[in-house]
Enzyme design. Structure first.
Site, PDB file in Angstrom:
ATOM      1  N   HIS A 193      21.221  30.098  -4.958  1.00 38.75           N
ATOM      2  CA  HIS A 193      22.005  31.304  -4.655  1.00 38.75           C
ATOM      3  C   HIS A 193      22.116  32.140  -5.920  1.00 38.75           C
ATOM      4  O   HIS A 193      21.493  31.819  -6.954  1.00 38.75           O
ATOM      5  CB  HIS A 193      23.375  30.917  -4.087  1.00 38.75           C
ATOM      6  CG  HIS A 193      24.105  29.895  -4.915  1.00 38.75           C
ATOM      7  ND1 HIS A 193      24.511  30.130  -6.216  1.00 38.75           N
ATOM      8  CD2 HIS A 193      24.482  28.627  -4.641  1.00 38.75           C
ATOM      9  CE1 HIS A 193      25.117  29.063  -6.684  1.00 38.75           C
ATOM     10  NE2 HIS A 193      25.100  28.120  -5.755  1.00 38.75           N
ATOM     11  N   HIS A 199      22.596  30.406  -9.273  1.00 41.64           N
ATOM     12  CA  HIS A 199      21.366  29.870  -9.875  1.00 41.64           C
ATOM     13  C   HIS A 199      20.516  31.014 -10.436  1.00 41.64           C
ATOM     14  O   HIS A 199      19.899  30.892 -11.493  1.00 41.64           O
ATOM     15  CB  HIS A 199      20.533  29.120  -8.828  1.00 41.64           C
ATOM     16  CG  HIS A 199      21.208  27.921  -8.247  1.00 41.64           C
ATOM     17  ND1 HIS A 199      21.678  27.869  -6.957  1.00 41.64           N
ATOM     18  CD2 HIS A 199      21.489  26.705  -8.783  1.00 41.64           C
ATOM     19  CE1 HIS A 199      22.200  26.684  -6.710  1.00 41.64           C
ATOM     20  NE2 HIS A 199      22.117  25.952  -7.805  1.00 41.64           N
ATOM     21  N   ALA A 215      18.696  24.950  -2.585  1.00 43.87           N
ATOM     22  CA  ALA A 215      19.687  25.785  -1.884  1.00 43.87           C
ATOM     23  C   ALA A 215      20.192  26.847  -2.861  1.00 43.87           C
ATOM     24  O   ALA A 215      21.400  27.029  -3.043  1.00 43.87           O
ATOM     25  CB  ALA A 215      20.823  24.942  -1.306  1.00 43.87           C
ATOM     26  N   SER A 236      26.308  25.956  -3.230  1.00 43.04           N
ATOM     27  CA  SER A 236      25.409  25.665  -2.107  1.00 43.04           C
ATOM     28  C   SER A 236      26.217  25.110  -0.939  1.00 43.04           C
ATOM     29  O   SER A 236      25.840  25.271   0.218  1.00 43.04           O
ATOM     30  CB  SER A 236      24.344  24.658  -2.536  1.00 43.04           C
ATOM     31  OG  SER A 236      23.649  25.156  -3.665  1.00 43.04           O
TER      32      SER A 236
END
Ligand code: PAF
Length: 285
Positions: free
Chosen positions: A40, A43, A38, A192
């Site tokens: 985004h 990350h 997940a 997330s």
């Protein structure tokens, strides 16, 4: 701009170890970005940092069951493998490690890493066993990938303390690199779990980052009393009565224990439930 290359997908520990050793035999250092997917922009910033450091970068994507409590969101945790791979590729990542649960926890596996009382502070208090699960999976990843660097976000500040202790106590050769929190334009820390928020909850959730900013402002103006900083933060959060605060606390970042007076490097951390979603935020003063 990173040169976009083919993204390799590895699923076994043996392949991860072989990939990592092959990079090293070519004179490359290995940078591991452990994630639960997940992905985004937060990350993405970890991956960019790893690529900029010159590492051969591998992202692990594994929703680790042992860090979720029985009533937590393991089953509904967002999973978006194809989009995650695309984001990693655009950041210049070279490989993805996406093992099955059986690969990481073979039948009858019973060995866990326990960081002691540090794992019972902050999130560890409300989520018993959470940091044991985190320390166990990160130890397994470090043993398998033997990375020179592993990248984590400051957003999970208590996790950072636990992992620093893990690396020190177990003498891992990996250097942990901690990267700043990435925020939306209105201050909301990327997570997330933000995907769970309704529009109304997302608006309410802004009081978390506002409480962080309030503490930072007071500290910059010379306030050092931990209790006063905490009550100022709680007053900001109280403006959204629907929000259920779990903690808003000034602690030593290494021990996660409460202190009386903030000093440079002190952690202010907040956790709260917005609807059914548990969110965290923090700042290092
Ligand atoms: O921060 C996370 O996403 C997870 O706790 C981690 C470090 C990938 C371990 O599962």
């Amino acid at each position: 701009m990173p040169v976009l290359q083919k993204l390799e997908t590895l699923t076994t520990i043996a392949d991860l170890r072989a990939w990592s050793r092959a990079q090293r035999s070519r004179g490359r250092s290995v940078g591991l970005v452990p994630t639960m997917g997940a992905l985004h922009a937060g990350h993405h910033s970890l991956m960019e940092r790893a690529v900029a450091a010159g590492d051969s970068v591998i992202v692990s994507i594994f929703v680790n069951p042992t860090q979720f409590g029985p009533k937590e969101d393991f089953a509904r945790y967002p999973r978006s493998f194809d989009a995650d791979c695309e984001l990693a590729r655009t950041a210049g990542v070279e490989a993805i490690f996406a093992p099955t649960v059986e690969e990481m926890y073979p039948t009858s596996a019973s060995t866990y890493v326990d960081v002691g009382t540090l794992g019972e502070q902050l999130d560890g208090l409300a989520r018993p066993g959470h940091f044991r699960g985190v320390a166990t999976i990160v130890a397994k990843l470090l043993i398998a990938a033997e990375p020179e660097h592993a990248y984590f976000g400051q957003k999970d500040a208590a996790q950072v303390s636990v992992l620093r202790k893990l690396v020190r106590d177990m003498a891992f050769a990996t250097e942990l690199v901690v990267c700043p929190i990435v925020r939306e334009a209105d201050g909301l820390a990327l997570s997330s779990r933000n995907a769970y928020l309704s529009a109304a909850e997302r608006k309410q959730a802004l009081v978390l980052s506002q409480s962080v900013r309030r503490v930072e402002n007071l500290y910059e103006r010379g306030e050092r009393s931990a209790r006063l900083l905490e009550s100022a933060a709680l007053a900001v959060i109280a403006s959204e009565p629907e929000i259920d605060v779990e903690y808003a606390t000034v602690v030593d970042w290494a021990t996660l224990l409460s202190i009386d007076n903030a000093v440079p490097g002190t952690l202010f951390a907040v956790a709260a439930r917005v609807g059914t979603t548990r969110l965290i935020d923090n700042t290092i003063l």
